[in-house]
Enzyme design. Structure first.
Site, mmCIF file in Angstrom:
data_model
loop_
_atom_site.group_PDB
_atom_site.id
_atom_site.type_symbol
_atom_site.label_atom_id
_atom_site.label_comp_id
_atom_site.label_asym_id
_atom_site.label_seq_id
_atom_site.Cartn_x
_atom_site.Cartn_y
_atom_site.Cartn_z
ATOM 1 N N TYR A 131 0.779 -1.235 0.000
ATOM 2 C CA TYR A 131 0.000 0.000 0.000
ATOM 3 C C TYR A 131 0.813 1.289 0.000
ATOM 4 O O TYR A 131 0.264 2.369 -0.210
ATOM 5 C CB TYR A 131 -0.970 -0.024 1.182
ATOM 6 C CG TYR A 131 -2.042 -1.069 0.988
ATOM 7 C CD1 TYR A 131 -3.117 -0.820 0.149
ATOM 8 C CD2 TYR A 131 -1.952 -2.315 1.592
ATOM 9 C CE1 TYR A 131 -4.087 -1.786 -0.080
ATOM 10 C CE2 TYR A 131 -2.916 -3.287 1.381
ATOM 11 C CZ TYR A 131 -3.978 -3.017 0.536
ATOM 12 O OH TYR A 131 -4.928 -3.985 0.313
ATOM 13 N N PHE A 417 -11.102 -3.728 10.796
ATOM 14 C CA PHE A 417 -12.291 -3.607 9.953
ATOM 15 C C PHE A 417 -12.010 -4.188 8.580
ATOM 16 O O PHE A 417 -12.752 -4.036 7.657
ATOM 17 C CB PHE A 417 -12.728 -2.141 9.822
ATOM 18 C CG PHE A 417 -11.636 -1.187 9.428
ATOM 19 C CD1 PHE A 417 -11.346 -0.975 8.081
ATOM 20 C CD2 PHE A 417 -10.880 -0.513 10.374
ATOM 21 C CE1 PHE A 417 -10.350 -0.094 7.709
ATOM 22 C CE2 PHE A 417 -9.888 0.372 10.008
ATOM 23 C CZ PHE A 417 -9.612 0.590 8.687
#
Length: 417
Positions: A131, A417
């Protein structure tokens, strides 16, 4: 001919439809090894999925890539709650690696986040190397420990004796526990204001997730006539030649004051038939570390947690405050979101901030990845400069900015999450 998702020669990423959720989610599960989830867990994530913020990459009728973005609000230094895209459920079919699927999903997603007016995107990375090229920087770190409670003592505030603890079924006290959590959210950067439905994660308790430990247990702390904290945990009993050697596995703990926190930690240290307290994903500066008699026997370790991406640099830098006055010009590199690139003057203090484009000479040069890492105050711009990731162009600017960007408490992501 194979689809080139970078040039969009097929349908490419599109918003998820309700009827496509099962195939979309199956693609995600397969990308993470293919181990099936329980019906209960699958239904939980089905209910939490925000379809209009989820994307699928398709080749014909086959889903070959997934990405979602939960609509969160994230606490930033100064206590503001900022609209944030919680990037999640990112996966690419192994048959379609290195064909631009992930890049196409990230491109569409960040464009969408910008159109939604959300200054930040955040994620937890299964593979951190992925990322950085999309502008995400590691901004928070989580503390884990294996505490030898048979040999480590704990000294807590005297007021902990005024706290009353009681067992309760986790689901029965979910509402009051959520009230405690909500009161804590503004106090620490990195915390998420939970939307309706997310509270269920705290008491989700399938047997497959227990690893031989007990069902989830909960104690609630009462002080001065109200609930001031709670702890959720499991107990995994064990026996050896010398007797019991069970483990307490802490799942969640929250306290509104040091006395409550101290009472909860003291309770966990003293549970019968256990000699170890296993702690995962806690704040890096949590107080129990300074109350134990022997920190070495706590076997602490740190791990990267929340990654931050500034989607709208101006709005993001203006949303937080700065613990000391700062007036600095950044030269920002951002190839993936070029609307952030260029020179920006940030002027801020503990009361607020302004950020605007400027033609003035730059004081510091860095990429948006470093700004994301430093944004919540847990990673020092000085440390990034020492690593060669930030260049000081104006004398004294680095110290000024590093102090201003800092936080008096470590940022912390309370759950994944």
């Amino acid at each position: 001919m194979a689809t080139d998702f970078l040039t969009g020669s097929d349908t490419g990423p599109r918003v998820l439809l309700r009827d496509d959720w099962d195939s979309w989610y199956d693609t995600l599960i397969r990308a993470f090894g293919g181990v099936p989830e329980s019906t209960e867990e699958r239904e939980l994530w089905n209910g939490l999925t925000e379809l209009d913020r989820s994307l699928g990459a398709w080749e014909g009728d086959a889903c070959v890539g997934t990405a979602g973005a939960f609509s969160f609000r994230l606490t930033v230094p100064g206590g503001a709650s900022v609209p944030t895209a919680g990037v999640t459920m990112v996966g690419v079919a192994a048959t379609h690696r290195r064909r631009g699927v992930l890049t196409s999903l990230m491109r569409r997603q960040l464009d969408d986040v910008r159109s939604w007016g959300e200054p930040l995107a955040v994620l937890t990375a299964s593979e951190p190397a992925i990322y950085g090229r999309f502008g995400y920087g590691a901004a928070t770190f989580a503390l884990s420990a294996e505490i030898d409670t048979g040999r480590v003592g704990l000294s807590v505030p005297a007021a902990a004796d005024d706290v009353r603890l009681r067992y309760a079924a986790p689901a029965d006290v979910l509402d009051v526990c959520e009230e405690v959590y909500a009161r804590l959210v503004p106090s620490r950067p990195g915390m998420l204001a939970r939307r309706p439905g997310w509270e269920r994660l705290g008491v989700f308790d399938p047997e497959s997730e227990r690893d031989g430990a007990s069902p989830l247990q909960c104690v609630v702390a009462d002080r001065d006539g109200g609930v001031t904290g709670y702890a959720r945990f499991r107990v995994k009993l064990g026996w050896g030649e010398a007797g019991h050697n069970g483990t307490v596995v802490l799942e969640d703990l929250a306290g509104l004051d040091p006395a409550t926190e101290g009472a909860l930690w003291r309770f966990l240290f003293g549970i019968d038939l256990t000699t170890t307290l296993s702690v995962r994903g806690r704040p890096a500066d949590e107080g129990w570390q300074y109350q134990v008699s022997d920190i070495r026997r706590c076997r602490t370790r740190s791990r990267d947690s929340l990654y931050v991406r500034l989607v709208d640099l101006k709005a993001a830098l203006e949303a937080r405050t700065y613990q000391a006055p700062v007036d600095v010009v950044f030269e920002v590199e951002d190839d993936f979101c070029p609307w952030n690139a260029g020179r920006w003057r940030l002027s801020g203090d503990p009361k607020g901030a302004s950020c605007a484009r400027t033609a003035d000479a730059a004081d510091l040069a860095l990429s948006v990845r470093e700004l994301g890492a430093a944004y919540l105050g847990g990673v020092s711009l000085g440390a990034l400069a020492a690593a060669g990731r930030v260049r000081e162009l104006g004398t004294g600017a680095l110290t000024e900015a590093a102090v201003g960007f800092g936080s008096t408490v470590a940022p912390w992501l309370p759950h994944g999450f």
